[in-house]
Design an enzyme around this catalytic site. Structure first.
Site, short mmCIF file in Angstrom:
data_model
loop_
_atom_site.label_atom_id
_atom_site.label_comp_id
_atom_site.label_asym_id
_atom_site.label_seq_id
_atom_site.Cartn_x
_atom_site.Cartn_y
_atom_site.Cartn_z
N ASP A 33 0.91 -1.05 -0.03
CA ASP A 33 -0.08 -0.05 0.05
C ASP A 33 0.95 1.13 0.15
O ASP A 33 1.93 1.42 0.29
CB ASP A 33 -0.72 0.05 1.22
CG ASP A 33 -2.16 -0.82 1.10
OD1 ASP A 33 -2.49 -0.87 -0.10
OD2 ASP A 33 -2.94 -1.15 2.19
N LYS A 54 -3.38 3.32 -3.17
CA LYS A 54 -4.53 3.94 -3.81
C LYS A 54 -4.39 5.49 -3.52
O LYS A 54 -4.20 5.92 -2.29
CB LYS A 54 -5.89 3.43 -2.97
CG LYS A 54 -6.33 2.38 -3.29
CD LYS A 54 -7.66 1.69 -2.64
CE LYS A 54 -7.08 0.73 -1.55
NZ LYS A 54 -8.41 0.34 -0.89
N MET A 167 -7.97 9.44 9.11
CA MET A 167 -8.59 10.12 7.73
C MET A 167 -9.46 11.05 7.88
O MET A 167 -10.38 11.07 7.22
CB MET A 167 -9.26 8.99 7.03
CG MET A 167 -8.29 7.64 6.57
SD MET A 167 -9.17 6.34 5.80
CE MET A 167 -10.10 5.48 7.19
C1 LIG Z 1 -6.65 3.74 5.66
S1 LIG Z 1 -6.26 4.38 7.28
C2 LIG Z 1 -5.25 3.06 7.54
C3 LIG Z 1 -4.72 2.82 9.05
C4 LIG Z 1 -3.75 1.76 9.21
N1 LIG Z 1 -4.33 0.36 8.90
C5 LIG Z 1 -3.30 1.63 10.69
O1 LIG Z 1 -3.59 0.82 11.48
O2 LIG Z 1 -2.51 2.59 11.30
C6 LIG Z 1 -4.86 5.60 6.82
C7 LIG Z 1 -4.93 6.83 7.89
O3 LIG Z 1 -4.30 6.32 8.98
C8 LIG Z 1 -3.61 7.51 9.65
N2 LIG Z 1 -2.13 7.13 9.43
C9 LIG Z 1 -1.63 6.23 8.87
N3 LIG Z 1 -0.15 6.33 9.01
C10 LIG Z 1 0.05 7.38 9.81
C11 LIG Z 1 1.38 7.95 10.45
N4 LIG Z 1 2.42 7.42 10.29
N5 LIG Z 1 1.17 8.93 10.89
C12 LIG Z 1 -0.31 9.41 11.30
N6 LIG Z 1 -1.32 9.33 10.91
C13 LIG Z 1 -1.37 7.95 10.06
C14 LIG Z 1 -3.92 8.84 8.67
O4 LIG Z 1 -4.99 9.29 9.12
C15 LIG Z 1 -4.38 7.94 7.30
O5 LIG Z 1 -5.30 8.85 6.54
#
Ligand SMILES: C[S@@+](CC[C@H](N)C(=O)[O-])C[C@H]1O[C@@H](n2cnc3c(N)ncnc32)[C@H](O)[C@@H]1O
Length: 244
Positions: A33, A54, A167
């Site tokens: 991803d 995506k 998100m």
């Molecule tokens: C589709 S969700 C996936 C979440 C992922 N499965 C998890 O457990 O962290 C994606 C969102 O997670 C958050 N996110 C993911 N990685 C991040 C990071 N390193 N720092 C801050 N927010 C993060 C953001 O809000 C981003 O838009």
């Protein structure tokens, strides 16, 4: 013939689990991803690498990804589906597991450290803290879409504890307004961390009433509640002590 739905953790490669690292080393194919740290791909030297990241706003159907996994599983012994954070926390890992199960294929879920907890922690914010927050709720900021029921922000405002929004950057003004209408104080502390645990991590502290105008970019995690005022980073403590 097994697809491993693997959590890549929040960004820092050292936050990958040992099991994930072992599976990457054995993988014949890695389907990854957008939010994974690309450095992790070097742990899969034998694998064909397939980017299905995506880009927000550009649809790359989940159905296509499911079909790709089913196809790859029938051709290879070890397929790793590498997803940011934890595969079952807003990662659509559940849908991929269902697609594989329906096709009669073997899969295994390998949990990862979710950004919902790790991103706040890396900015010095514990999602629970005795005396400040006895609960935390992780919620998507996507509002009222075809993906599911709208979030009941009024109810969330009443629950108490910490609200962690993923998100939610684009909708942050509406989210803040809804929570204030629901009863949270406009002065409620808010912390936003972007790229948590990555080398270019940044964070800012604000309040609910100012969240909408705060300069914030994705991917970011928004933490709302009393804990957002804390900054328990070890380095920060050391700096403070040095100046006492
Ligand atoms: C589709 S969700 C996936 C979440 C992922 N499965 C998890 O457990 O962290 C994606 C969102 O997670 C958050 N996110 C993911 N990685 C991040 C990071 N390193 N720092 C801050 N927010 C993060 C953001 O809000 C981003 O838009």
């Amino acid at each position: 013939m097994t697809v491993y739905l693997v959590g890549a953790g929040p960004g820092d490669p050292e936050l990958l689990t040992l099991k994930a690292a072992r599976l990457l080393g054995a993988a014949e194919v890695v389907v990854y991803d957008r939010l994974i740290n690309p450095a992790l791909l070097s742990l899969a030297p034998k694998a064909e690498l397939i980017d299905v990241g995506k880009v927000p706003g550009l649809p790359l159907g989940q159905d296509l990804i499911n079909a790709l996994l089913v196809h790859l599983a029938s051709e290879h012994h070890c397929v790793v589906r590498l997803k940011g954070g934890d595969p079952f926390v807003f990662g659509r890992g559940g849908e991929e597991a269902q697609a594989l199960a329906e096709a009669g294929l073997d899969y295994e879920v390998v949990p990862g450290i979710s950004s919902a907890i790790a991103a706040p922690a890396s900015a010095g914010v514990p999602v629970t803290h005795r005396g400040l927050s006895a609960a935390f709720t992780v919620v998507t900021g996507h509002r009222g879409t075809k993906d599911g029921p709208a979030i009941d922000w009024d109810a969330l405002a009443r629950v108490g504890g910490t609200i962690v929004v993923v998100m939610g950057v684009a909708q942050r003004a509406d989210i803040a307004a809804s929570l204030i209408v629901g009863g949270l104080s406009p002065d409620t502390p808010v912390m936003v961390v972007r790229n948590g645990t990555h080398s270019d991590q940044s964070d800012l502290r604000t309040t609910l009433s100012l969240l909408g105008s705060a300069d914030v970019e994705s991917p970011a995690t928004i933490v709302i509640g009393a804990v957002a005022e804390l900054d328990l980073r070890h380095d920060r403590d050391a700096t403070d002590r040095a100046h006492r």
